[in-house]
Design an enzyme around this catalytic site. Sequence first.
Site, mmCIF file in Angstrom:
data_model
loop_
_atom_site.group_PDB
_atom_site.id
_atom_site.type_symbol
_atom_site.label_atom_id
_atom_site.label_comp_id
_atom_site.label_asym_id
_atom_site.label_seq_id
_atom_site.Cartn_x
_atom_site.Cartn_y
_atom_site.Cartn_z
ATOM 1 N N GLU A 1 -5.081 1.710 3.082
ATOM 2 C CA GLU A 1 -4.867 0.589 3.992
ATOM 3 C C GLU A 1 -4.918 1.025 5.442
ATOM 4 O O GLU A 1 -5.470 0.316 6.298
ATOM 5 C CB GLU A 1 -3.506 -0.054 3.681
ATOM 6 C CG GLU A 1 -3.261 -1.391 4.384
ATOM 7 C CD GLU A 1 -2.643 -1.254 5.775
ATOM 8 O OE1 GLU A 1 -2.541 -2.273 6.482
ATOM 9 O OE2 GLU A 1 -2.259 -0.125 6.156
ATOM 10 N N GLU A 2 -4.372 2.192 5.735
ATOM 11 C CA GLU A 2 -4.254 2.657 7.119
ATOM 12 C C GLU A 2 -5.602 2.948 7.770
ATOM 13 O O GLU A 2 -5.685 3.060 8.989
ATOM 14 C CB GLU A 2 -3.365 3.904 7.187
ATOM 15 C CG GLU A 2 -1.912 3.696 6.775
ATOM 16 C CD GLU A 2 -1.112 2.883 7.783
ATOM 17 O OE1 GLU A 2 -1.661 2.555 8.858
ATOM 18 O OE2 GLU A 2 0.050 2.577 7.481
ATOM 19 N N HIS B 1 0.819 -1.213 0.000
ATOM 20 C CA HIS B 1 0.000 0.000 0.000
ATOM 21 C C HIS B 1 0.852 1.262 0.000
ATOM 22 O O HIS B 1 1.925 1.324 0.605
ATOM 23 C CB HIS B 1 -1.008 0.000 1.154
ATOM 24 C CG HIS B 1 -0.454 0.182 2.531
ATOM 25 N ND1 HIS B 1 -0.199 1.424 3.070
ATOM 26 C CD2 HIS B 1 -0.147 -0.710 3.504
ATOM 27 C CE1 HIS B 1 0.247 1.288 4.306
ATOM 28 N NE2 HIS B 1 0.296 -0.002 4.596
ATOM 29 N N HIS C 1 5.199 4.316 12.381
ATOM 30 C CA HIS C 1 4.271 5.439 12.543
ATOM 31 C C HIS C 1 4.924 6.644 13.218
ATOM 32 O O HIS C 1 4.294 7.351 14.000
ATOM 33 C CB HIS C 1 3.001 5.018 13.281
ATOM 34 C CG HIS C 1 2.047 4.254 12.416
ATOM 35 N ND1 HIS C 1 0.703 4.192 12.667
ATOM 36 C CD2 HIS C 1 2.232 3.538 11.283
ATOM 37 C CE1 HIS C 1 0.102 3.465 11.746
ATOM 38 N NE2 HIS C 1 1.033 3.041 10.888
ATOM 39 N N GLU D 1 4.505 -5.986 3.248
ATOM 40 C CA GLU D 1 4.235 -5.019 4.310
ATOM 41 C C GLU D 1 5.492 -4.814 5.150
ATOM 42 O O GLU D 1 6.538 -5.396 4.881
ATOM 43 C CB GLU D 1 3.094 -5.529 5.203
ATOM 44 C CG GLU D 1 1.767 -4.816 4.992
ATOM 45 C CD GLU D 1 1.713 -3.417 5.603
ATOM 46 O OE1 GLU D 1 2.732 -2.937 6.128
ATOM 47 O OE2 GLU D 1 0.632 -2.814 5.559
ATOM 48 N N ASP E 1 6.188 2.767 6.032
ATOM 49 C CA ASP E 1 4.941 2.012 6.201
ATOM 50 C C ASP E 1 3.871 2.667 5.309
ATOM 51 O O ASP E 1 3.268 3.656 5.712
ATOM 52 C CB ASP E 1 4.509 2.010 7.664
ATOM 53 C CG ASP E 1 3.209 1.252 7.904
ATOM 54 O OD1 ASP E 1 2.734 0.567 6.980
ATOM 55 O OD2 ASP E 1 2.671 1.365 9.017
#
Length: 356
Positions: free
Chosen positions: A212-213, A66, A322, A235, A178
């Site tokens: 996706e998040e 993603h 994150h 991922e 990410d």
Amino acid sequence: MRKESLVFLEKLLAAPSPSGYEQPAQRLFRDYVAPYCQVSSDVLGNVYGFIAGQGKDCPKVMLVGHSDEIGLQVKYIDDKGFLYFAAIGGVDAHLTPGKVVHIHTTDGPLPGVVGKRPIHLMDTKDRETVVKLEAQYIDIGAKDKKEAQKLVRVGDCITFESGFTHLQGDRVASRGFDDKAGSFVVAEVLRLVAAEKKKLPVDLYGVSSVQEEIGLRGGTTSCYTINPDIGICVEVDFATDQPDVERKHNGEVALGKGPILTRGANINHALFELLYATAQKDKIAVQLTANPRATGTDANVMQISRGGVATALVKLPLRYMHTPVEVVSLGDLEQAAKLIVATLKMITDRGTFVPQ
């Protein structure tokens, strides 16, 4: 890492792409893979790269990473011109105060800072309390609401300022690994497959998915569209080689020791074994993690799309997930792409992955 690939990775990471606002990154993905495959997009913003296999009725393989990242969104502008915001994805309220941000307006990025009361003016109790995101604000230097509204609209997305930083060895730091690291690996697989003289025994779909998040949305719709027989999600996963991460819960995962193969209910056993055996045969170092339930990645929605998909999850070790300083090993990204390409060559019969 190949010079052109590294330049692409840096540009991909720099492009703003909070969930729902991914197109600056998706345009880069499209342009990069266009020489290697047939490219298309859908109404949600997913980008597809397709390379036909050798022969008719080949097994369909979907590879997905993603492109969206966490971020912020303007919710309210007060009378003094300060911007209040909400999180897009899992934003840590500990980290935001004092950060430089960019508000992505119709006229381009606008700098701002997340303001904070000076420590000298705080009570002892307040110093130990995390300020909730809804109470934090961004200062763009506007003198009042009217001036701010000329520059910013409610709904504009926001990203943290973060450059691409080379650390020691092949380790690099940036926001957005990410999962732009996964999207990058998908692009590299398409490039490597296109360079092969012999066609694959599978029809390959490489997808850079969106949203996706905030709920695995692009992975859900793209898998429904392709209807693959086999799916591989790329991922990131928590590296546990930093001082403050519990290995008993997250497993033993280190940067620079290769991609991670996940095992558990979300993973097709035969596809896992094929990936693992290929890694052993080609002397590609891999690490193993266990996840007995849903993985919280696009692999989860791939597995249960339509009548079910034989799914695997290839992960990339990542420190400080994150945050604006996520850290990866470039070698792990390269090895992940190499492993996936080698495994694709071994897939000939979709029936292999039906449990017996």
